[in-house]
Design an enzyme around this catalytic site. Structure first.
Site, PDB file in Angstrom:
ATOM      1  N   THR A 194       0.540  -1.457  -0.209  1.00  0.00           N
ATOM      2  CA  THR A 194      -0.085   0.233   0.117  1.00  0.00           C
ATOM      3  C   THR A 194       0.967   1.179  -0.100  1.00  0.00           C
ATOM      4  OG1 THR A 194      -1.376  -0.951   1.274  1.00  0.00           O
ATOM      5  CG2 THR A 194      -1.271   0.998   1.291  1.00  0.00           C
ATOM      6  N   THR A 245      -0.019   1.100   6.653  1.00  0.00           N
ATOM      7  CA  THR A 245       0.332  -0.292   5.706  1.00  0.00           C
ATOM      8  C   THR A 245       0.619  -1.993   6.454  1.00  0.00           C
ATOM      9  OG1 THR A 245       1.959  -1.010   3.508  1.00  0.00           O
ATOM     10  CG2 THR A 245       2.613   0.246   5.087  1.00  0.00           C
ATOM     11  N   GLY A 246      -0.460  -2.405   6.113  1.00  0.00           N
ATOM     12  CA  GLY A 246      -0.136  -3.647   6.766  1.00  0.00           C
ATOM     13  C   GLY A 246      -1.368  -4.755   6.376  1.00  0.00           C
ATOM     14  N   GLY A 248      -4.547  -5.216   6.508  1.00  0.00           N
ATOM     15  CA  GLY A 248      -5.120  -4.498   6.275  1.00  0.00           C
ATOM     16  C   GLY A 248      -6.927  -5.398   7.563  1.00  0.00           C
TER      17      GLY A 248
END
Length: 323
Positions: A194, A245-246, A248
């Site tokens: 992301t 980001t990661g 989700g």
């Protein structure tokens, strides 16, 4: 200054006041397809994104427009998982999400768009041209009425993403196992990709934006944290602007972006401590990744609890690019 804690790596970013831009392009592990050449391209694209967004701020532009300018560059760069080069769903399509939020609480988002060249533009259109906050899979007619540029879905699909999808499907959907918390790894480069930006302009206004193609081999219809205000994206003029980001699902369960703001606003925590504590909550939900956080007053932070994070920042105090 970079500081590693038991829960996260945190680096201060930006100036105490004045214009500041912080960007990210995903966090995770290096991945088996990582090469020095790819790292160099990532750094070059991050630098171009900083150039575009910071030029807006230097010219006296709004934080919102700086965020959009930086994200445009990253959405157009096939190295990142947003726009062209987005991860592919289980049915082989690029379906993208984005969110844009300003410190006054105005926000727009889209989920599952498949023809919008720059999904952040569609998010801004929802914010500015509709009475809604989040639209899922808007029609081509609606997109055209907003004046947002489109491309056929094939434009977004790269050979690298096709390869990643084939590897993910052959590997038995390792991401799902990781998200379930059994410790199994995932296909390297697709773990988190992301992109996002947070900015503070000369008037002290803050804004945040996030754009993503999701996770390789995700189910049709899956929506992660990026387009959900308060989960992957948030901005409040009283506190901070955040882009995450990661994994989700873990960021959604932790309501991560809003949690950072609440910790600053109600618990009086520093931006540093709020980011670290929130990533601890993300980890408790079997997730990892990172976030960029910028307060209306004070220095921002880049924080992550994964192996690495692609990021950059620029202000009067200096700049750095990490890729």
């Amino acid at each position: 200054m970079t500081q590693a804690t038991a829960l996260a790596t945190v680096e201060s970013a930006g100036s105490e006041d004045g214009i500041t831009l912080i960007i990210h392009a995903g966090a995770g592990d290096r991945g088996k397809h990582h090469t020095p050449e790819r790292s160099a391209q990532v750094k070059a694209d991050l630098t171009r994104a900083l150039d575009a967004g910071y030029a807006v701020l230097q010219a006296g532009g709004a934080a919102e427009e700086a965020v959009i300018a930086a994200i445009h560059v990253m959405e157009d760069a096939p190295e990142f998982n947003a726009g062209r080069g987005a991860a592919l769903t289980s049915d082989g399509l690029a379906r993208m999400d984005a969110c844009l939020m300003t410190g006054d609480g105005e926000v727009g988002a889209v989920a599952g768009v498949s023809t919008v060249k720059n999904p952040i533009d569609a998010a801004q259109a929802v914010k500015d041209q509709t009475k809604h906050v989040l639209l899922a899979d808007p029609t081509d007619e609606e997109i055209a009425a907003w004046g947002v540029e489109t491309r056929p879905n094939e434009y977004f699909i790269t050979e690298a993403r096709r390869r990643s999808l084939a590897e993910a499907q052959a590997g038995g959907d390792a991401w799902a196992k990781h998200a379930g918390g059994d410790g199994t790894g995932v296909i390297g480069d697709e773990k988190h990709g992301t992109i996002g930006a947070v900015a503070r302009d000369a008037a002290g206004r803050i804004a945040a934006g996030t754009s993503t193609g999701g996770i390789t081999n995700q189910m049709h219809g899956r929506v992660g944290d990026s387009p959900l205000p308060g989960c992957g994206t948030f901005a409040d003029q009283r506190t901070v602007a955040v882009s995450c980001t990661g994994i989700g699902e873990a960021f959604i369960k932790a309501v991560a972006a809003h949690q950072v703001s609440d910790r600053v606003r109600f618990a009086g925590e520093s931006v540093h401590d709020a980011a670290v504590a929130t990533l601890g909550e993300v980890a408790a939900h079997h997730g990892d990744g990172g976030m960029i956080v910028l307060p209306a007053t004070g220095r921002g932070v880049v924080a992550y609890n994964s192996e690495m994070m692609n990021f950059g920042y620029r202000s009067a105090a200096g700049e750095r690019v990490n890729g």
